[in-house]
Design a protein around this motif. Sequence first.
Motif, PDB file in Angstrom:
ATOM      1  N   ARG A  56       0.833  -1.213   0.000  1.00  0.00           N
ATOM      2  CA  ARG A  56       0.000   0.000   0.000  1.00  0.00           C
ATOM      3  C   ARG A  56       0.864   1.258   0.000  1.00  0.00           C
ATOM      4  N   MET A  57       2.066   1.136   0.498  1.00  0.00           N
ATOM      5  CA  MET A  57       2.956   2.305   0.488  1.00  0.00           C
ATOM      6  C   MET A  57       3.543   2.528  -0.903  1.00  0.00           C
ATOM      7  N   VAL A  58       4.091   1.471  -1.516  1.00  0.00           N
ATOM      8  CA  VAL A  58       4.802   1.678  -2.798  1.00  0.00           C
ATOM      9  C   VAL A  58       3.904   1.455  -4.008  1.00  0.00           C
ATOM     10  N   SER A 114      -3.637   0.840  -9.068  1.00  0.00           N
ATOM     11  CA  SER A 114      -4.747   0.569  -8.168  1.00  0.00           C
ATOM     12  C   SER A 114      -4.753  -0.888  -7.737  1.00  0.00           C
ATOM     13  N   LEU A 115      -5.015  -1.096  -6.456  1.00  0.00           N
ATOM     14  CA  LEU A 115      -5.080  -2.462  -5.948  1.00  0.00           C
ATOM     15  C   LEU A 115      -6.276  -3.202  -6.524  1.00  0.00           C
ATOM     16  N   ASP A 116      -7.255  -2.471  -7.022  1.00  0.00           N
ATOM     17  CA  ASP A 116      -8.446  -3.114  -7.565  1.00  0.00           C
ATOM     18  C   ASP A 116      -8.449  -3.188  -9.088  1.00  0.00           C
ATOM     19  N   ALA A 117      -7.401  -2.653  -9.702  1.00  0.00           N
ATOM     20  CA  ALA A 117      -7.334  -2.713 -11.152  1.00  0.00           C
ATOM     21  C   ALA A 117      -7.084  -4.161 -11.578  1.00  0.00           C
ATOM     22  N   ARG A 147     -12.791   1.785  -3.133  1.00  0.00           N
ATOM     23  CA  ARG A 147     -12.713   3.245  -2.979  1.00  0.00           C
ATOM     24  C   ARG A 147     -11.694   3.625  -1.911  1.00  0.00           C
ATOM     25  N   LEU A 148     -11.714   2.861  -0.839  1.00  0.00           N
ATOM     26  CA  LEU A 148     -10.783   3.146   0.255  1.00  0.00           C
ATOM     27  C   LEU A 148      -9.334   2.948  -0.202  1.00  0.00           C
ATOM     28  N   GLN A 153      -4.332   5.493  -1.677  1.00  0.00           N
ATOM     29  CA  GLN A 153      -3.223   5.698  -2.614  1.00  0.00           C
ATOM     30  C   GLN A 153      -3.057   7.149  -3.032  1.00  0.00           C
ATOM     31  N   THR A 154      -4.126   7.929  -2.894  1.00  0.00           N
ATOM     32  CA  THR A 154      -3.996   9.340  -3.259  1.00  0.00           C
ATOM     33  C   THR A 154      -3.413  10.169  -2.112  1.00  0.00           C
TER      34      THR A 154
END
Lengths: 204, 202
Positions: A56-58, A114-117, A147-148, A153-154
């Motif tokens: 989630r950081m990188v 995106s983690l959801d892409a 969304r979270l 990420q933003t």
Amino acid sequence: MAGRRGQAAAPAGRARQAVAGLADEQIVSNVLRGRGEDFEELVRRHQGAIHSFLLRMVRDPDEAMDLSQEVFLKVFCSLERFDPRFRFTTWMYRIASNAAIDQIRKRRSAPVCSLDAPADDGSTGREVAGVDPTPDQFLQARETRGRLEDAIQTLPPEYRQVLLLRHQGERRYDEIARITGLPIGTVKNRIFRAREILKRSLPS
Amino acid sequence: MMTCAELRPLLSFFLEKETGPLETLEARRHLDACPRCRARARTMAGVLQSCSDLPAGPPGRDLPGAVMQRLRALKAASGARGAKWTGLALLLAGGLGALAAPDAPMRRALGRPLSFLAGLVSQGGASERLRELMAESAPGVPQLVQGGIRAGLSDAALGMDATLAVNLLATALAFVLALAIPVALVTAWLLHRDASRSTPLP
């Protein structure tokens, strides 16, 4: 042959079971006394938390995997400097946190992932963990999480760092202050701002 | 009573039960009286819940296996480095032994410079001592010196200075070597100590 292998594997399995019951700090002490193979248990125990934090950081799965390895190697190589008066996980998160921030500084203009892409392998998304979706809430939970994840990420890296340490690493505020080297007031302020940003991005 | 603006930065910490007793009491009083802040608190509780539900699981690949493999590779590299430094130390120690042994060929080749210097210091009579040493180490030279004396030349004029210079050079070389070897050994040990980590590798 198979029998002999089985006989050899049995004591190894028992040793692993014995190590699995030890506290982190006891395993560290074992490793420092020459039982280097016990370190594997520490990696096994914390890989999920550290890898997810770094991912989630990188925001790049391959980079997160490489960084996770680097973090655990760094942890191993610095074990002598670990102060047993503090929690092992706090110290480990400090190393992971510094590694993530260094990595982000190295490539400031990296594209967002995106983690959801959809993943390259055609799977539905880059799931960072096994989720147990209940059938009736699956879609809503997935949407909220997506969304979270996007909102996280933003966030600026310094906000993301403290937020993830708090919620994913489940660190106390004083621990986060120790990990990041920031005053506790600054930590709380950053977390407050991060939550305000997340609140705006989630459906009320 | 606490205002909405005062509660706002405290709200998420209040929901986490991370506020002090006085702040908690004030926040509770305000929320009881303010429907807008109650709605805000509900939204924030949802954010906190979503954040806490962020999944964390093991990565797809075998991270423990990969880490342990890299640690073993480090150990192998560290062993090879250790062997290199040990080899160097043994070589230097061998050199020192060859120089220090009483009848070592290297020491004879240097014309016993240490005993030469010691003789000069302790006994005086450089010329006599020099002849004696030369008779042992280089039998041709005394004859040459004797020949020179018979021809009416002094020791100094004929080869004495040259022989003395050679012996002094050899002595200096022996001292340099004698000093360099322990220094090299200590340096090798220090480098080896730094190169090999203290945490025992698996």
